[in-house]
Design an enzyme around this catalytic site. Sequence first.
Site, PDB file in Angstrom:
ATOM      1  N   ILE A   1      -2.371   5.713   3.011  1.00  0.00           N
ATOM      2  CA  ILE A   1      -3.443   5.590   4.003  1.00  0.00           C
ATOM      3  C   ILE A   1      -2.847   5.305   5.375  1.00  0.00           C
ATOM      4  CG2 ILE A   1      -5.152   4.789   2.323  1.00  0.00           C
ATOM      5  CD1 ILE A   1      -4.821   1.954   3.662  1.00  0.00           C
ATOM      6  N   ASP A   2      -1.601   4.793   5.414  1.00  0.00           N
ATOM      7  CA  ASP A   2      -1.007   4.346   6.680  1.00  0.00           C
ATOM      8  C   ASP A   2      -0.579   5.506   7.588  1.00  0.00           C
ATOM      9  OD1 ASP A   2      -1.241   1.861   5.486  1.00  0.00           O
ATOM     10  OD2 ASP A   2       0.854   1.775   4.857  1.00  0.00           O
TER      11      ASP A   2
ATOM     12  N   GLU B   1      -2.844  -4.756  11.130  1.00  0.00           N
ATOM     13  CA  GLU B   1      -2.282  -5.933  10.439  1.00  0.00           C
ATOM     14  C   GLU B   1      -0.846  -6.233  10.879  1.00  0.00           C
ATOM     15  OE1 GLU B   1      -2.145  -5.120   6.212  1.00  0.00           O
ATOM     16  OE2 GLU B   1      -0.837  -3.380   6.474  1.00  0.00           O
TER      17      GLU B   1
ATOM     18  N   GLY C   1      -2.206  -0.753   7.636  1.00  0.00           N
ATOM     19  CA  GLY C   1      -1.359   0.224   8.322  1.00  0.00           C
ATOM     20  C   GLY C   1       0.117  -0.146   8.326  1.00  0.00           C
TER      21      GLY C   1
ATOM     22  N   ARG D   1     -21.019 -11.225  21.140  1.00  0.00           N
ATOM     23  CA  ARG D   1     -19.764 -11.764  20.607  1.00  0.00           C
ATOM     24  C   ARG D   1     -18.600 -10.788  20.773  1.00  0.00           C
ATOM     25  NH1 ARG D   1     -22.289 -13.815  14.872  1.00  0.00           N
ATOM     26  NH2 ARG D   1     -22.601 -15.986  15.463  1.00  0.00           N
TER      27      ARG D   1
ATOM     28  N   GLY E   1       8.534   4.175  -0.035  1.00  0.00           N
ATOM     29  CA  GLY E   1       9.256   3.553  -1.150  1.00  0.00           C
ATOM     30  C   GLY E   1       9.424   4.522  -2.304  1.00  0.00           C
TER      31      GLY E   1
ATOM     32  N   HIS F   1      -8.352  -3.956   1.692  1.00  0.00           N
ATOM     33  CA  HIS F   1      -8.267  -2.971   0.613  1.00  0.00           C
ATOM     34  C   HIS F   1      -9.494  -2.070   0.528  1.00  0.00           C
ATOM     35  CE1 HIS F   1      -5.200  -5.900  -0.405  1.00  0.00           C
ATOM     36  NE2 HIS F   1      -4.596  -4.910  -1.032  1.00  0.00           N
TER      37      HIS F   1
HETATM   38  O1  F6P Z   1       0.768   1.006   2.289  1.00  0.00           O
HETATM   39  C1  F6P Z   1      -0.581   0.883   2.019  1.00  0.00           C
HETATM   40  C2  F6P Z   1      -1.054  -0.520   2.208  1.00  0.00           C
HETATM   41  O2  F6P Z   1      -2.435  -0.541   1.972  1.00  0.00           O
HETATM   42  C3  F6P Z   1      -0.695  -1.137   3.556  1.00  0.00           C
HETATM   43  O3  F6P Z   1      -1.548  -0.688   4.580  1.00  0.00           O
HETATM   44  C4  F6P Z   1      -0.794  -2.604   3.251  1.00  0.00           C
HETATM   45  O4  F6P Z   1       0.025  -3.386   4.099  1.00  0.00           O
HETATM   46  C5  F6P Z   1      -0.301  -2.673   1.838  1.00  0.00           C
HETATM   47  O5  F6P Z   1      -0.457  -1.395   1.264  1.00  0.00           O
HETATM   48  C6  F6P Z   1      -1.047  -3.696   0.997  1.00  0.00           C
HETATM   49  O6  F6P Z   1      -0.478  -3.758  -0.253  1.00  0.00           O
HETATM   50  P1  F6P Z   1      -1.062  -4.616  -1.452  1.00  0.00           P
HETATM   51  O7  F6P Z   1      -1.960  -3.699  -2.237  1.00  0.00           O
HETATM   52  O8  F6P Z   1       0.131  -5.028  -2.216  1.00  0.00           O
HETATM   53  O9  F6P Z   1      -1.831  -5.768  -0.874  1.00  0.00           O
END
Ligand code: F6P
Length: 369
Positions: A148-149, A244, A192, A184, A126, A293
């Site tokens: 991080i992705d 995710e 990601g 379990r 972005g 996070h």
């Molecule tokens: O792009 C980094 C990231 O941590 C993604 O892995 C995740 O989907 C997104 O940002 C989460 O964003 P937010 O901080 O708005 O919850």
Amino acid sequence: MSHPIRRIAISTGGGDAPGLNAVIRSVVFAAEKRGWECFGIREGFNGILRPDRYPVDGITRLTMAQVDHIGHLGGTILGTTNHGNPLKFATTMPDGSVTETDRSGEIHAALKAMDINALVCIGGDGTLTIANVLHQQGMRVVGIPKTIDNDLDKTFTTFGFDTAVAFATECTDRLHSTASSHQRIMVVEVMGRYAGWIALHTGISANAHAILIPEIPYDIEKLTAHLIARDRAGHHYSIVIVAEGANPLGGERVLHEKAGAGYVERLGGIGENLAQELQRKTGKEARAVVLGHLLRGGSPSAFDRVSAMRFGAAAVRALNEGHSGIMVALAYPDVNYVALEEVAGRMKSVPLNGDIVQTARDLNICLGD
Ligand code: F6P
């Protein structure tokens, strides 16, 4: 574009990632070495676009003395946002509806007013897309890849990824003993977005038994069969890492929130759904852990610090050499420059025929297919 650089600004945009402060430190050091003054724009571009929040110091002076001690710290001293795209800025209309407006002109005006004639944009897809547009509009801009992705194209890796994977590995290591003690299935949901890099690297590194990534829609029956077979073979616990953004064959991604004016969709929730489904289908207890996070926090790893510092210094060198509209990228053994337009809007997915996927398969990790 040809007049000499005297003042530059730095902006950190999108989700934070470990290593942002190391980049800021490196840019400021390399810039001051060349006699330039550095400024930081607060919270992406909100330091300019939100005078209600930043009435006085939306663009703040950064000196070597101020940033000398920040290289090892997580987060960003400038603040960041993933709701502040100046090209699609969420604006509330008189009737209460929210619409997206292009406010990039205000960025050019604010920087010009302060005699700042170059910009370093640190961010993911972005932010680098915004950087590319600002460059096309005439600003001297260099981008630095952060996320991080690890889903940015044209760079071997982005800083933040190594730290995220290291922490997810440590967390998953800890789950083996409790999963084993209780016999379990533990489902670990990692971030990601639409790429499976974090899940795949974490799963391999932490000896997971199944890894589900967005690039391979998973067949719940095959995953179930794999976990039952493990149980029958005497391995009474299993670790499943799920990205995710993963989705079942023919099914949808799980969302916390749909996209709206000025913000993108929020992924998350698949871990809990999957744990419940696996419990029903296997007859074994299953629990979900969402790392979320936590993967963005903490001190950057040594690898991420070095990458970040290399990127910061390279960005200043690139500006000094007269470049604009480029991103500095890791191309072992060097850092090189790639055109922002080759990066903007392009996502780097996990290659399905690459060695990392093959490695997972050779380790008998189920990828859900
Ligand atoms: O792009 C980094 C990231 O941590 C993604 O892995 C995740 O989907 C997104 O940002 C989460 O964003 P937010 O901080 O708005 O919850």
